[in-house]
Design an enzyme around this catalytic site. Structure first.
Site, PDB file in Angstrom:
ATOM      1  N   GLU A 124       5.578  63.076  69.534  1.00 39.11           N
ATOM      2  CA  GLU A 124       5.889  61.644  69.576  1.00 39.11           C
ATOM      3  C   GLU A 124       6.270  61.195  70.985  1.00 39.11           C
ATOM      4  OE1 GLU A 124       8.162  62.606  65.937  1.00 39.11           O
ATOM      5  OE2 GLU A 124       7.886  60.504  65.444  1.00 39.11           O
ATOM      6  N   ARG A 169      11.700  54.529  72.060  1.00 41.89           N
ATOM      7  CA  ARG A 169      11.296  54.539  70.648  1.00 41.89           C
ATOM      8  C   ARG A 169      12.119  53.471  69.927  1.00 41.89           C
ATOM      9  NH1 ARG A 169      13.200  58.344  65.850  1.00 41.89           N
ATOM     10  NH2 ARG A 169      11.715  57.619  64.305  1.00 41.89           N
ATOM     11  N   ARG A 211      16.113  62.708  51.244  1.00 46.06           N
ATOM     12  CA  ARG A 211      15.767  61.443  50.574  1.00 46.06           C
ATOM     13  C   ARG A 211      14.905  61.707  49.356  1.00 46.06           C
ATOM     14  NH1 ARG A 211      13.529  59.403  55.897  1.00 46.06           N
ATOM     15  NH2 ARG A 211      15.410  59.046  57.144  1.00 46.06           N
TER      16      ARG A 211
END
Ligand code: ADP
Length: 410
Positions: A392, A99, A249
Site C-alpha cells: 500500500e 493515507r 470483526r
C-alpha cells in the site's frame, strides 16, 4: 564554471496516521528504492516508541520516550530521517503522500490537499469516526512542517467509487440513505488497486483486459470484484465492518442482531459497536485472531479453532462465488495481505471444491514460501490462482508522485 543542475525531486514520504500511531516510508520514485521505513506507536502514552529502519533492511534504531501527540511524533520522524541525511528539508523530497481512510463520494482520485480538501475530509468524520480524525491531524502536522511541499491525500475508498449504484446502494429508503450518506463505500482500495494491477502483470496482460477477484486477508479483510481495472463490487460497506469474517470483526450479520442485542440483551449502541468490531470474527469465535495460532490449535485437535476456521473459509467461498457471478468471466483470484500471502492452508481450503468454476490450486506451488508475486494454480487451470504481496505504501507513493509530476508539467 557551471553549477550542477539541482536534483529533480523524486522522493515521496508516505504517512499513515492512526489514532495513536504513525507508520511511514520514504521512497525514491526514480529508482524505486525504499530509503526508510518506520513506525511510531503508543502516541500520547508514557511508553511511546519509535522504530526507524534505514534503507532496505538496514539496522533498526529504536527510541523509547514519551511522545505527546502527532506533532511530536512527526518531529521525531523528521529527526530520524535527518540523521541519515534524508531530512524533510531535502530538496529531493517531491511530496508527502497521506493515507486517508474515507474520501466519501467526492474524492475519486488522489488529491492535493488545500484548506477546502482538508475541511471535506473533516466533514467525513461522522462516517469514519475511528480513522479520519487521525488522518486530518497527520496532514495538518505535515503541512505545518513543510507548508511549501505538496501534500497529497490518497483515499482507501477511491478505487471503489467506480462501483455501479446496483452494488453501492443498500436497499433502504432512498431519502434516509442520502440524507445520512449511507451507502457502500468499501475500503482497502489502495491494496485492491495495486494487487489487481500486479495480477494482470503476472498474467502478462493489460489490466483493462483482465477480470480479477482480489481477496485482501489481513486482520481486516475484504474482497473485491475488479473488471478491466475498475472495481465493480467490494465486500466492505459504509464502514469496514461488512463482508468477510475478520480478525476481530464479524463481517456480515443480520442487522436485526443489533436490535435484538439492544432490546433483549440490554446492550448499549457503543457496547454493540465494540462487540461487532473488536470482540467478534475469529477472536470472538475462538479467542485467537492470528491464523498461525488457529492452525496450531487445529493441529492439536481444538474444535473451537476448527469451527472458527470453517466459518472463515465458508464466508470466503461465498464471496468468491458471488463475485464470480458478478464478473461473469474471471481470469484470476488473487490472495494478498498477512493471511492471504502466508497461509497456504487458507488458500487451499477457500479454493477446494471449485473445480467446476475452473479454480484449482497446485499443492506444491501453493505450499512454497516466497515473498514474490506468483501463480499457485496448475498451468491447465482455466482461472489463475495468484498470491500477490500487497504494497500500500508503494501504491500511495506512486499515486502521489504521478499527481505532483503531472501538476508540475501542466
Ligand atoms: P493488518 O490488517 O493489521 O495490516 P496484516 O495484513 O499484516 O494485517 O495481517 C495480519 C494477520 O496475518 C495476522 O493476524 C495473522 O492472522 C496473519 N499472518 C501473518 N503471518 C502469517 C503466517 N505466516 N501464516 C498464517 N497467517 C499469518
Amino acid at each position: 564554471m557551471t553549477t550542477p543542475p539541482a536534483p529533480v525531486p523524486s522522493r515521496v514520504l508516505v504517512l499513515n496516521s492512526g489514532s495513536s500511531s504513525v507508520k511511514y516510508q520514504l521512497l525514491d520514485m526514480g529508482d524505486g528504492a525504499r530509503l526508510a521505513v518506520g513506525l511510531v506507536e503508543r502516541i500520547g502514552e508514557r511508553t511511546s516508541r519509535l522504530v526507524h529502519t534505514p534503507g532496505d533492511g538496514g539496522e533498526p534504531r529504536e527510541r523509547t520516550e514519551p511522545i505527546a501527540d502527532h506533532e511530536a511524533a512527526l518531529k521525531a520522524v523528521a529527526e530520524e530521517l535527518a540523521a541519515d541525511g534524508l531530512g524533510l528539508d531535502s530538496p529531493e523530497l517531491a511530496a508527502i503522500g497521506h493515507r486517508v481512510v474515507h474520501g466519501g463520494l467526492k474524492f475519486t482520485a488522489p488529491t492535493v490537499v488545500d484548506d477546502e480538501v482538508l475541511a471535506e475530509i473533516e466533514r467525513l468524520v461522522p462516517v469514519a469516526p475511528l480513522h479520519n480524525p487521525a488522518n486530518v491531524v497527520g496532514i495538518r502536522t505535515a503541512r505545518a512542517l513543510r507548508p511549501d511541499l505538496p501534500q497529497v491525500a490518497v483515499f482507501d475508498t477511491a478505487f471503489h467509487t467506480t462501483m455501479p449504484e446496483s452494488a453501492a446502494r443498500y436497499a433502504i429508503d432512498v431519502e434516509t440513505a442520502d440524507a445520512h450518506r449511507i451507502r457502500r463505500y468499501g475500503f482497502h482500495g489502495t491494496s485492491h488497486a495495486y494487487v489487481s494491477r500486479e495480477t494482470a502483470k503476472l498474467l502478462g496482460k493489460d489490466p483493462a483486459e483482465v477480470n480479477v477477484i482480489v481477496l485482501h486477508l489481513g486482520n481486516g479483510a475484504s474482497a473485491s470484484a475488479v473488471a478491466g481495472g475498475r472495481c465493480v463490487d467490494t465486500s466492505m460497506g459504509l464502514t469496514p465492518l461488512e463482508g468477510l469474517v475478520m480478525g476481530t470483526r464479524s463481517g456480515d450479520v443480520d442487522p436485526a442482531v443489533t436490535f435484538h442485542l439492544k432490546r433483549v440483551a440490554g446492550m448499549s449502541t457503543d457496547e454493540i459497536d465494540v462487540l461487532l468490531n473488536k470482540k467478534s470474527g475469529l477472536v470472538g469465535l475462538c479467542g485467537d485472531n492470528d491464523m498461525r495460532e488457529i492452525r496450531r490449535r487445529i493441529d492439536e485437535g481444538d474444535e473451537r479453532a476448527r469451527l472458527a476456521f470453517e466459518i472463515y473459509v465458508h464466508r470466503l467461498k461465498k464471496y468468491i462465488g458471488a463475485y464470480y457471478a458478478v464478473l461473469g468471466r474471471v481470469d484470476a483470484v488473487a490472495f494478498t495481505a498477512g493471511v492471504g500471502e502466508n497461509a497456504a492452508f487458507v488458500r487451499e481450503a477457500a479454493i477446494a471444491g471449485l473445480e467446476e468454476l475452473g479454480l484449482v490450486v497446485d499443492g506444491e506451488l501453493n505450499a512454497e514460501r516466497s515473498s514474490r508475486a506468483r501463480i499457485v494454480s496448475p498451468v491447465y487451470a482455466r482461472v489463475a490462482v495468484a498470491v500477490v504481496p500487497t504494497d500500500e505504501e508503494l501504491e500511495i507513493a506512486r499515486q502521489t508522485f504521478d499527481l505532483v509530476s503531472a501538476n508540475s508539467l501542466a
